[in-house]
Design a protein around this motif. Structure first.
Motif, PDB file in Angstrom:
ATOM      1  N   PHE A 273      -3.505 -18.472   3.749  1.00  0.00           N
ATOM      2  CA  PHE A 273      -4.375 -17.375   3.319  1.00  0.00           C
ATOM      3  C   PHE A 273      -3.865 -16.045   3.874  1.00  0.00           C
ATOM      4  CE2 PHE A 273      -7.339 -20.971   2.841  1.00  0.00           C
ATOM      5  CZ  PHE A 273      -7.826 -20.713   1.567  1.00  0.00           C
ATOM      6  N   GLU A 274      -3.386 -16.043   5.111  1.00  0.00           N
ATOM      7  CA  GLU A 274      -2.846 -14.815   5.699  1.00  0.00           C
ATOM      8  C   GLU A 274      -1.606 -14.357   4.948  1.00  0.00           C
ATOM      9  OE1 GLU A 274      -0.284 -12.286   7.905  1.00  0.00           O
ATOM     10  OE2 GLU A 274       0.180 -14.416   7.560  1.00  0.00           O
ATOM     11  N   GLU A 275      -0.760 -15.319   4.564  1.00  0.00           N
ATOM     12  CA  GLU A 275       0.440 -15.016   3.795  1.00  0.00           C
ATOM     13  C   GLU A 275       0.076 -14.369   2.460  1.00  0.00           C
ATOM     14  OE1 GLU A 275       4.166 -17.876   4.257  1.00  0.00           O
ATOM     15  OE2 GLU A 275       2.937 -18.421   2.534  1.00  0.00           O
ATOM     16  N   ASN A 276      -0.994 -14.859   1.839  1.00  0.00           N
ATOM     17  CA  ASN A 276      -1.435 -14.289   0.562  1.00  0.00           C
ATOM     18  C   ASN A 276      -1.733 -12.805   0.696  1.00  0.00           C
ATOM     19  OD1 ASN A 276      -1.246 -16.776  -0.637  1.00  0.00           O
ATOM     20  ND2 ASN A 276      -3.438 -17.137  -0.775  1.00  0.00           N
ATOM     21  N   LEU A 277      -2.378 -12.425   1.787  1.00  0.00           N
ATOM     22  CA  LEU A 277      -2.719 -11.023   1.988  1.00  0.00           C
ATOM     23  C   LEU A 277      -1.489 -10.204   2.339  1.00  0.00           C
ATOM     24  CD1 LEU A 277      -5.575 -12.316   2.094  1.00  0.00           C
ATOM     25  CD2 LEU A 277      -6.139 -10.644   3.872  1.00  0.00           C
ATOM     26  N   ARG A 278      -0.584 -10.802   3.088  1.00  0.00           N
ATOM     27  CA  ARG A 278       0.584 -10.057   3.574  1.00  0.00           C
ATOM     28  C   ARG A 278       1.597  -9.799   2.463  1.00  0.00           C
ATOM     29  NH1 ARG A 278       4.604 -12.589   6.742  1.00  0.00           N
ATOM     30  NH2 ARG A 278       3.119 -14.294   7.036  1.00  0.00           N
ATOM     31  N   PHE A 279       1.729 -10.742   1.543  1.00  0.00           N
ATOM     32  CA  PHE A 279       2.803 -10.652   0.556  1.00  0.00           C
ATOM     33  C   PHE A 279       2.366 -10.138  -0.812  1.00  0.00           C
ATOM     34  CE2 PHE A 279       5.203 -14.349   2.772  1.00  0.00           C
ATOM     35  CZ  PHE A 279       5.772 -13.448   3.659  1.00  0.00           C
ATOM     36  N   PHE A 280       1.098 -10.330  -1.191  1.00  0.00           N
ATOM     37  CA  PHE A 280       0.712 -10.129  -2.578  1.00  0.00           C
ATOM     38  C   PHE A 280      -0.348  -9.054  -2.730  1.00  0.00           C
ATOM     39  CE2 PHE A 280       2.112 -14.533  -2.151  1.00  0.00           C
ATOM     40  CZ  PHE A 280       3.162 -14.525  -3.060  1.00  0.00           C
ATOM     41  N   PRO A 281      -0.050  -7.985  -3.479  1.00  0.00           N
ATOM     42  CA  PRO A 281      -1.064  -6.965  -3.739  1.00  0.00           C
ATOM     43  C   PRO A 281      -2.163  -7.514  -4.637  1.00  0.00           C
ATOM     44  CG  PRO A 281       0.911  -6.514  -5.016  1.00  0.00           C
ATOM     45  CD  PRO A 281       1.244  -7.660  -4.111  1.00  0.00           C
ATOM     46  N   PRO A 282      -3.379  -7.007  -4.499  1.00  0.00           N
ATOM     47  CA  PRO A 282      -4.479  -7.493  -5.341  1.00  0.00           C
ATOM     48  C   PRO A 282      -4.232  -7.200  -6.815  1.00  0.00           C
ATOM     49  CG  PRO A 282      -5.306  -6.246  -3.462  1.00  0.00           C
ATOM     50  CD  PRO A 282      -3.834  -6.024  -3.505  1.00  0.00           C
ATOM     51  N   ILE A 283      -4.586  -8.168  -7.645  1.00  0.00           N
ATOM     52  CA  ILE A 283      -4.534  -7.998  -9.103  1.00  0.00           C
ATOM     53  C   ILE A 283      -5.927  -7.653  -9.633  1.00  0.00           C
ATOM     54  CG2 ILE A 283      -4.277  -9.285 -11.272  1.00  0.00           C
ATOM     55  CD1 ILE A 283      -1.649  -8.425 -10.228  1.00  0.00           C
ATOM     56  N   LEU A 284      -6.962  -8.254  -9.063  1.00  0.00           N
ATOM     57  CA  LEU A 284      -8.345  -8.029  -9.492  1.00  0.00           C
ATOM     58  C   LEU A 284      -9.166  -7.556  -8.286  1.00  0.00           C
ATOM     59  CD1 LEU A 284      -8.862 -11.248 -11.647  1.00  0.00           C
ATOM     60  CD2 LEU A 284      -8.414  -8.938 -12.485  1.00  0.00           C
ATOM     61  N   PRO A 285      -9.088  -6.288  -7.945  1.00  0.00           N
ATOM     62  CA  PRO A 285      -9.772  -5.797  -6.741  1.00  0.00           C
ATOM     63  C   PRO A 285     -11.275  -5.614  -6.956  1.00  0.00           C
ATOM     64  CG  PRO A 285      -8.613  -4.003  -7.797  1.00  0.00           C
ATOM     65  CD  PRO A 285      -8.283  -5.232  -8.585  1.00  0.00           C
ATOM     66  N   ILE A 286     -11.987  -6.716  -7.036  1.00  0.00           N
ATOM     67  CA  ILE A 286     -13.424  -6.712  -7.316  1.00  0.00           C
ATOM     68  C   ILE A 286     -14.178  -7.053  -6.039  1.00  0.00           C
ATOM     69  CG2 ILE A 286     -15.257  -7.750  -8.701  1.00  0.00           C
ATOM     70  CD1 ILE A 286     -12.992  -8.498 -10.722  1.00  0.00           C
ATOM     71  N   CYS A 287     -15.003  -6.159  -5.575  1.00  0.00           N
ATOM     72  CA  CYS A 287     -15.726  -6.351  -4.314  1.00  0.00           C
ATOM     73  C   CYS A 287     -17.154  -6.822  -4.565  1.00  0.00           C
ATOM     74  CB  CYS A 287     -15.766  -5.045  -3.509  1.00  0.00           C
ATOM     75  SG  CYS A 287     -14.164  -4.586  -2.815  1.00  0.00           S
ATOM     76  N   GLU A 288     -17.595  -7.761  -3.735  1.00  0.00           N
ATOM     77  CA  GLU A 288     -18.972  -8.231  -3.742  1.00  0.00           C
ATOM     78  C   GLU A 288     -19.770  -7.495  -2.667  1.00  0.00           C
ATOM     79  OE1 GLU A 288     -20.105 -10.320  -5.942  1.00  0.00           O
ATOM     80  OE2 GLU A 288     -18.188 -10.861  -6.862  1.00  0.00           O
ATOM     81  N   GLU A 289     -21.093  -7.640  -2.724  1.00  0.00           N
ATOM     82  CA  GLU A 289     -21.962  -6.965  -1.760  1.00  0.00           C
ATOM     83  C   GLU A 289     -21.862  -7.586  -0.373  1.00  0.00           C
ATOM     84  OE1 GLU A 289     -23.850  -4.254  -2.208  1.00  0.00           O
ATOM     85  OE2 GLU A 289     -23.018  -4.090  -4.234  1.00  0.00           O
ATOM     86  N   GLU A 290     -21.567  -8.879  -0.312  1.00  0.00           N
ATOM     87  CA  GLU A 290     -21.612  -9.591   0.962  1.00  0.00           C
ATOM     88  C   GLU A 290     -20.640  -9.015   1.993  1.00  0.00           C
ATOM     89  OE1 GLU A 290     -21.434 -14.210   1.537  1.00  0.00           O
ATOM     90  OE2 GLU A 290     -19.379 -13.429   1.726  1.00  0.00           O
ATOM     91  N   ASP A 291     -21.125  -8.861   3.228  1.00  0.00           N
ATOM     92  CA  ASP A 291     -20.267  -8.554   4.362  1.00  0.00           C
ATOM     93  C   ASP A 291     -20.062  -9.861   5.124  1.00  0.00           C
ATOM     94  OD1 ASP A 291     -19.137  -7.935   6.814  1.00  0.00           O
ATOM     95  OD2 ASP A 291     -20.284  -6.089   7.075  1.00  0.00           O
ATOM     96  N   PRO A 292     -18.875 -10.468   5.036  1.00  0.00           N
ATOM     97  CA  PRO A 292     -18.696 -11.813   5.607  1.00  0.00           C
ATOM     98  C   PRO A 292     -18.931 -11.869   7.108  1.00  0.00           C
ATOM     99  CG  PRO A 292     -16.587 -10.857   4.963  1.00  0.00           C
ATOM    100  CD  PRO A 292     -17.647  -9.970   4.406  1.00  0.00           C
ATOM    101  N   LEU A 293     -18.565 -10.814   7.830  1.00  0.00           N
ATOM    102  CA  LEU A 293     -18.733 -10.849   9.282  1.00  0.00           C
ATOM    103  C   LEU A 293     -20.201 -10.721   9.665  1.00  0.00           C
ATOM    104  CD1 LEU A 293     -15.621  -8.778  10.407  1.00  0.00           C
ATOM    105  CD2 LEU A 293     -15.854 -11.229   9.996  1.00  0.00           C
TER     106      LEU A 293
END
Length: 501
Positions: A273-293
Motif C-alpha cells: 500500500f505504501e508503494e502504491n502511494l509512493r509510485f503512482f499518482p491518483p487517477i480518481l482523486p475523490i475524497c470522502e467525508e470520513e477522517d480515518p484517524l
C-alpha cells in the motif's frame, strides 16, 4: 473499481487534498496493523469470474445491460465493456467439499444467466480473450454505461495525453492504437481471493507471486486478439499496454506502469500500500467525508476509502485488498493472474491448485522466494505468457545446493508442485475426493500438454487447413469452444477441430 464512484471535475486543490487524505489513510492502516485490529484466521476464499456475451454466430454482443436486467441477481454485475459481465461467488470456508460446492454454484448460476442471455440472442462464454473480437468492438462507445467506467476512461486518457499503443509480437505481430482504455475490456479474468492475517500476508503474497508463471503456463486461454495469433496468454501485455498512462518519455525514465508484476518480495501488506502511494499518482482523486484517524481515535474502524479506491486503479497481478466485514477489518490477497474458462471444471481445478500450492509454499521453513530471485520470477511470468503449456521456467534446484535450473513447466508441476498442492489442500482439510478430482485435472492437462490456448490454436489451424478464411476460422473456433464448454468436460478432453472433419 467495483465500488460506486460519483464525481465531477477534479481541480488542482482536490488532487492535493486527495494526496493528503491518502497519507492519512496509510497512517490509519499502520495503526490498525500495530494495534492488531484485524480479523482472526477464518480460512475464507472467494471467486469472481469475468464473462463474455457471444451470439450464435460467435461474434460479441453489446447487450450486458439487457442481460443483467433479465438475470436480476446481485451475483452478476457489469464489467468494462458492453459485451462483459462478472459473476461473484460469496466467500466460502476452505474445507470439506468446498470445490464441488463452488462448481455446482457456478454451473447453476451460469446456466441461468445463459438462459436469460438467450432471450436477447446472446450466450455466456468463459474465455480469456474472445477470438472474434475486433478493434472496432473495443471503443469508447462500447464501454458499459456506468459512471465509474466513463470517469476512469476520461482520467486515464487525460493522463496519457495521446493514443494508447498496442504492440504485441508473438506468433504474429499486432500493432494498433486506441483513443481510450476500451481494449482492456477484451481481458476477462478469474480473481481468486484469500483472506489472511497480517502476519501471514507477506508469505501468501510472495508465494502467489512465485507461482504466477506456473498458473499461466497451466491455464493460458487467450491466444488471439483482433484476428491475430499472439502469445498463448495475451491478456497481460494487452492489459499493461491498454492501461499505460505513461508517454514514452516517462517509460524511458523508468516510471512504473499501472499494470505490473512488481519488483521485489515483500515483508508486509503495508509495504504494498505504501508503494502504491509512493509510485503512482491518483487517477480518481475523490475524497470522502470520513477522517480515518479521527475514526480510530474514537475506537471505530475506518473505511480507508481513498486508499481502497487508489489501490483499485493499480493493477497488480496479486493485489493487496483491505476490507471490512461485520465491522472488523481484514486483509486479502487477490490473485488476478488467470484467464476465464474454459470450463467450470477447469476454473475450479485452477482454483484448487492455487489455494493448495499457496498454502504449502507459505508454510515452508525455507520458502521458494528466498531461493528464487524476484527478477527471475518476473521473467518466468513473461515466458509463461508467451509459451503457455510449452513454457520452460527457471526454478530453484531441489536440495540445498542452491541456484536455479530451467525445467519444463509441465514437469515442474507433475514432479514437484502437484504433491505440494495436495499437501496444502490437506492442510486446509479439503476432502480427499475433492482434492484428487481437481488436481487430477491439472495432472491430465500436464500429461497431454493441453490447455485452453493450445486447444484454441490447434482448432483454429485445423479450420484454416479445411479451407476457411481467417475470420471464418476464428468464428468457427469460438462456436465450437462454446459448444464444448456446455458439455462440462475439462479442456484436456476436448477433441481438436470440428465434427466430421
Amino acid at each position: 473499481m467495483g465500488e460506486k464512484v460519483v464525481a465531477g471535475v477534479f481541480d488542482l486543490s482536490g488532487r492535493q487534498e486527495y494526496r493528503e487524505k491518502l497519507a492519512r489513510c496509510l497512517e490509519g492502516l499502520e495503526r490498525l496493523l500495530a494495534d492488531r485490529r484485524f480479523d482472526r484466521p477464518r480460512n475464507l476464499m472467494g471467486l469472481e469470474i469475468e464473462l463474455n456475451l457471444v451470439g450464435s454466430d460467435g461474434m460479441p454482443r453489446m447487450r450486458n445491460a439487457e442481460v443483467l436486467r433479465r438475470i436480476a441477481s446481485r451475483d452478476f454485475q457489469t464489467e468494462l465493456g458492453m459485451f462483459n459481465l462478472e459473476v461473484n461467488i460469496l466467500p466460502h470456508r476452505m474445507s470439506g467439499r468446498v470445490f464441488d460446492q463452488l462448481a455446482e454454484e457456478l454451473r447453476t448460476g451460469l446456466a441461468y444467466a445463459d438462459r436469460k442471455a438467450a432471450e436477447v440472442d446472446a450466450g455466456i462464454v468463459m474465455i480469456g480473450i474472445l477470438p472474434t473480437l475486433g478493434s472496432h468492438d473495443v471503443v469508447s462507445a462500447n464501454l458499459s454505461d456506468v459512471h465509474r467506467y466513463m470517469l476512469l476512461n476520461e482520467q486515464m486518457a487525460a493522463a496519457r495525453g495521446e493514443d494508447f499503443v498496442l504492440d504485441i509480437d508473438g506468433v504474429e505481430h499486432l500493432v494498433a492504437t486506441s483513443e481510450s482504455i476500451a481494449p482492456e475490456s477484451a481481458c476477462t479474468s478469474v480473481q481468486l481471493h484469500l483472506q489472511t492475517t497480517p502476519e501471514r500476508f507477506a508469505d501468501v503474497w510472495n508465494a502467489a507471486q512465485a507461482i504466477a508463471s506456473v498458473q499461466i503456463a497451466l491455464g493460458a486461454n487467450s491466444p488471439f486478439l483482433f484476428g491475430k495469433e499472439l502469445w498463448r496468454e495475451s491478456r497481460p501485455p494487452l492489459f499493461q499496454q491498454s492501461t499505460d498512462v505513461r508517454p514514452p518519455e516517462l517509460r524511458n525514465q523508468g516510471v512504473r506502469p499501472r499494470t505490473w508484476f512488481g519488483e521485489r518480495w515483500v515483508g508486509s501488506a503495508y509495504e504494498l500500500f505504501e508503494e502504491n502511494l509512493r509510485f503512482f499518482p491518483p487517477i480518481l482523486p475523490i475524497c470522502e467525508e470520513e477522517d480515518p484517524l479521527r475514526v480510530l481515535d474514537e475506537g471505530g474502524v475506518p473505511s480507508l476509502a481513498e486508499l481502497v479506491l487508489h489501490n483499485g486503479t493499480i493493477y497488480r497481478w496479486n493485489r493487496p485488498v483491505y476490507g471490512i466485514a461485520d465491522g472488523v477489518p481484514h486483509l486479502r490477497v487477490e490473485n488476478r493472474v488467470l484467464p476465464a474458462g474454459p470450463s467450470v471444471a477447469d476454473v475450479i481445478a485452477n482454483a484448487a491448485f492455487y489455494y493448495g500450492l499457496v498454502r504449502a509454499l507459505a508454510d515452508e521453513s525455507r520458502p521458494v522466494w528466498t531461493r528464487l530471485p524476484f527478477e527471475t520470477a518476473a521473467r518466468n511470468f513473461d515466458t509463461a505468457c508467451r509459451h503457455g503449456i510449452e513454457a520452460e521456467l527457471l526454478w530453484p534446484r531441489p536440495g540445498r545446493s542452491g541456484g536455479v535450473a530451467k525445467v519444463p513447466a509441465v514437469k515442474l508441476v507433475r514432479d514437484e508442485l502437484l504433491p505440494l498442492a495436495a499437501a496444502g489442500l490437506d492442510a486446509w482439510n479439503i476432502e480427499p475426493a475433492d482434492r484428487d478430482l481437481y488436481l487430477g485435472i491439472i495432472e491430465e492437462r500436464c500429461r497431454r500438454r493441453v490447455n485452453g490456448a493450445s486447444w484454441q490454436a490447434d482448432t483454429y489451424h485445423r479450420a484454416l487447413e479445411a479451407g476457411l478464411g481467417r475470420e471464418s476460422a476464428l468464428a468457427a473456433t469460438t462456436r465450437r469452444y462454446a459448444e464444448l464448454t456446455q458439455t462440462g468436460e475439462p479442456v484436456h478432453n476436448w477433441p481438436v477441430g470440428f465434427p466430421g472433419r
